[in-house]
Design a protein around this motif. Structure first.
Motif, PDB file in Angstrom:
ATOM      1  N   VAL A  55       0.848  -1.199   0.133  1.00  0.00           N
ATOM      2  CA  VAL A  55      -0.126   0.153  -0.053  1.00  0.00           C
ATOM      3  C   VAL A  55       0.793   1.329  -0.048  1.00  0.00           C
ATOM      4  O   VAL A  55       2.138   1.117   0.056  1.00  0.00           O
ATOM      5  CB  VAL A  55      -0.986  -0.028   1.105  1.00  0.00           C
ATOM      6  N   GLU A  56       0.212   2.265  -0.200  1.00  0.00           N
ATOM      7  CA  GLU A  56       1.045   3.659  -0.232  1.00  0.00           C
ATOM      8  C   GLU A  56       1.477   3.952   1.198  1.00  0.00           C
ATOM      9  O   GLU A  56       1.149   3.484   2.237  1.00  0.00           O
ATOM     10  CB  GLU A  56      -0.056   4.776  -0.570  1.00  0.00           C
ATOM     11  N   PRO A  57       2.697   4.955   1.113  1.00  0.00           N
ATOM     12  CA  PRO A  57       3.198   5.078   2.464  1.00  0.00           C
ATOM     13  C   PRO A  57       2.434   5.874   3.230  1.00  0.00           C
ATOM     14  O   PRO A  57       2.766   6.056   4.405  1.00  0.00           O
ATOM     15  CB  PRO A  57       4.435   6.190   1.919  1.00  0.00           C
ATOM     16  N   THR A  58       1.195   6.561   2.954  1.00  0.00           N
ATOM     17  CA  THR A  58       0.484   7.303   3.837  1.00  0.00           C
ATOM     18  C   THR A  58      -0.561   6.347   4.414  1.00  0.00           C
ATOM     19  O   THR A  58      -1.553   6.947   4.934  1.00  0.00           O
ATOM     20  CB  THR A  58      -0.187   8.518   2.942  1.00  0.00           C
ATOM     21  N   HIS A  59      -0.767   5.185   4.020  1.00  0.00           N
ATOM     22  CA  HIS A  59      -1.951   4.259   4.492  1.00  0.00           C
ATOM     23  C   HIS A  59      -1.655   4.350   5.893  1.00  0.00           C
ATOM     24  O   HIS A  59      -0.756   3.704   6.393  1.00  0.00           O
ATOM     25  CB  HIS A  59      -1.732   3.078   3.593  1.00  0.00           C
ATOM     26  N   PRO A  60      -2.861   4.316   6.517  1.00  0.00           N
ATOM     27  CA  PRO A  60      -2.783   4.190   7.914  1.00  0.00           C
ATOM     28  C   PRO A  60      -2.591   2.896   8.686  1.00  0.00           C
ATOM     29  O   PRO A  60      -3.200   1.873   7.869  1.00  0.00           O
ATOM     30  CB  PRO A  60      -4.075   4.805   8.546  1.00  0.00           C
ATOM     31  N   ILE A  61      -1.720   2.619   9.502  1.00  0.00           N
ATOM     32  CA  ILE A  61      -1.314   1.415   9.856  1.00  0.00           C
ATOM     33  C   ILE A  61      -1.617   1.456  11.459  1.00  0.00           C
ATOM     34  O   ILE A  61      -0.770   2.285  12.293  1.00  0.00           O
ATOM     35  CB  ILE A  61       0.066   0.923   9.427  1.00  0.00           C
ATOM     36  N   ILE A  62      -2.340   0.382  11.950  1.00  0.00           N
ATOM     37  CA  ILE A  62      -2.483   0.122  13.248  1.00  0.00           C
ATOM     38  C   ILE A  62      -1.217  -0.626  13.956  1.00  0.00           C
ATOM     39  O   ILE A  62      -0.803  -1.662  13.662  1.00  0.00           O
ATOM     40  CB  ILE A  62      -3.625  -0.621  13.569  1.00  0.00           C
ATOM     41  N   GLY A  63      -0.558   0.021  15.086  1.00  0.00           N
ATOM     42  CA  GLY A  63       0.644  -0.395  15.757  1.00  0.00           C
ATOM     43  C   GLY A  63       1.814  -0.199  14.879  1.00  0.00           C
ATOM     44  O   GLY A  63       2.840  -0.979  15.023  1.00  0.00           O
ATOM     45  N   ALA A  64       1.712   0.856  14.069  1.00  0.00           N
ATOM     46  CA  ALA A  64       3.030   1.199  13.294  1.00  0.00           C
ATOM     47  C   ALA A  64       4.274   1.741  14.352  1.00  0.00           C
ATOM     48  O   ALA A  64       5.452   1.494  13.829  1.00  0.00           O
ATOM     49  CB  ALA A  64       2.650   2.561  12.564  1.00  0.00           C
TER      50      ALA A  64
END
Length: 293
Positions: A197-206
């Motif tokens: 996915v794109e670098p701006t895609h939100p990630i839970i637990g990043a």
């Protein structure tokens, strides 16, 4: 379909990574990303690879495997993520024959044969041999590194040899690697690369790995800073992370206890330098992507 194989290494937070992926499963599903639970395939794949050996899979093997892995309500899948740190071997035979993961390329070749109509790529976390070997030993019944290594000189362990064997055997298969030591700084980026996915895609637990090595106060201040500073680029966020770790890192969670008979600080230092040189070589390999801070 893209098939993403996460193959360890052992003792590199493999389960933590997969748990983070699972936390993001629902958010990634609309992107066509499937992250099935490991109970659906780890044992099945190991048994299948052991049974096949050097043999070729039958034409229907892919369909049989996917029927077992994917649920009926999974929907359309563009990218399938499978994580199996014992894919190459279980810990106790990691150095069978004096070679690190000697069946790695054979097993990957078989999986590429199974998924011949798909695009297969491999993700591998690396770790400094000076800390990897003692940690791996604790996961085996062996009572000494000598018994584990089967004649291999620990100072001669090079991950570039393993990666080189894989890329030589399967030159068209992309390989992505990163250092386990860097995980606190690049955890979100690693998860996004897995998901495609794109670098701006939100990630839970990043920032989960960062939280592991930082004081609670530091983590609270870091999250507050991010909330007050919307629009930071990835590079800017990385700099902020480094600044907070410099001030709030918990040293007891960072330092590895090394108590190996016959090892001294000079050897550990030499192995660490060799590891850093090895990473430089890996980063220059065709078809290999090295994720770095």
């Amino acid at each position: 379909m893209q098939v993403v194989l996460h193959t360890g290494l052992h003792q590199t937070d493999s389960d933590r990574l997969f748990k983070t992926l699972l936390r993001n499963r629902d958010g990634l599903r609309p992107e066509g990303v499937a992250i099935p639970g490991p109970g659906k395939y780890r044992k099945l794949i190991s048994e299948m690879l052991n049974a096949l050996g050097d043999g070729r899979p039958s034409p229907d093997t892919r369909d049989v495997l996917l029927d077992s892995i994917l649920d009926e309500d999974t929907g359309h899948v563009d990218r399938l993520i499978l994580s199996h740190e014992n894919l190459f071997s279980v810990p106790k035979i990691a150095f069978q024959g004096g070679t690190v993961y000697r069946k790695a390329e054979q097993r990957l070749r078989t999986l590429c044969d199974i998924f011949a109509q798909d695009s297969v790529e491999v993700f591998i976390a690396l770790r400094n041999p000076a800390t990897f070997l003692p940690a791996l030993l604790t996961a085996t019944p062996h009572d000494s590194l000598g018994a584990l290594l089967n004649g291999l000189d620990p100072s001669q362990l090079r991950w570039s040899d393993l990666i080189g064997r894989i890329t030589t055997a399967l030159p068209n298969m992309p390989v992505t690697v990163w250092c386990d030591e860097d995980s606190p700084l690049i955890w979100g980026e690693v998860i996004r690369e897995f998901a495609g996915v794109e670098p701006t895609h939100p990630i839970i637990g990043a920032y989960a790995r960062m939280a592991d090595i930082m004081s609670k106060e530091g983590m609270t201040r870091f999250r507050t800073y991010l909330a007050d500073s919307p629009g930071l680029t990835e590079i800017q966020t990385r700099r902020v992370m480094v600044a907070f770790l410099d001030k709030y890192a918990d040293d007891t969670m960072i330092e590895d206890e090394l108590d190996v008979p016959g090892w001294d600080q000079d050897l550990v230092h030499a192995m660490t330098e060799q590891y850093e040189e090895d990473l430089f070589e890996i980063g220059r390999m065709p078809g290999v992507t090295l994720i770095a801070p």
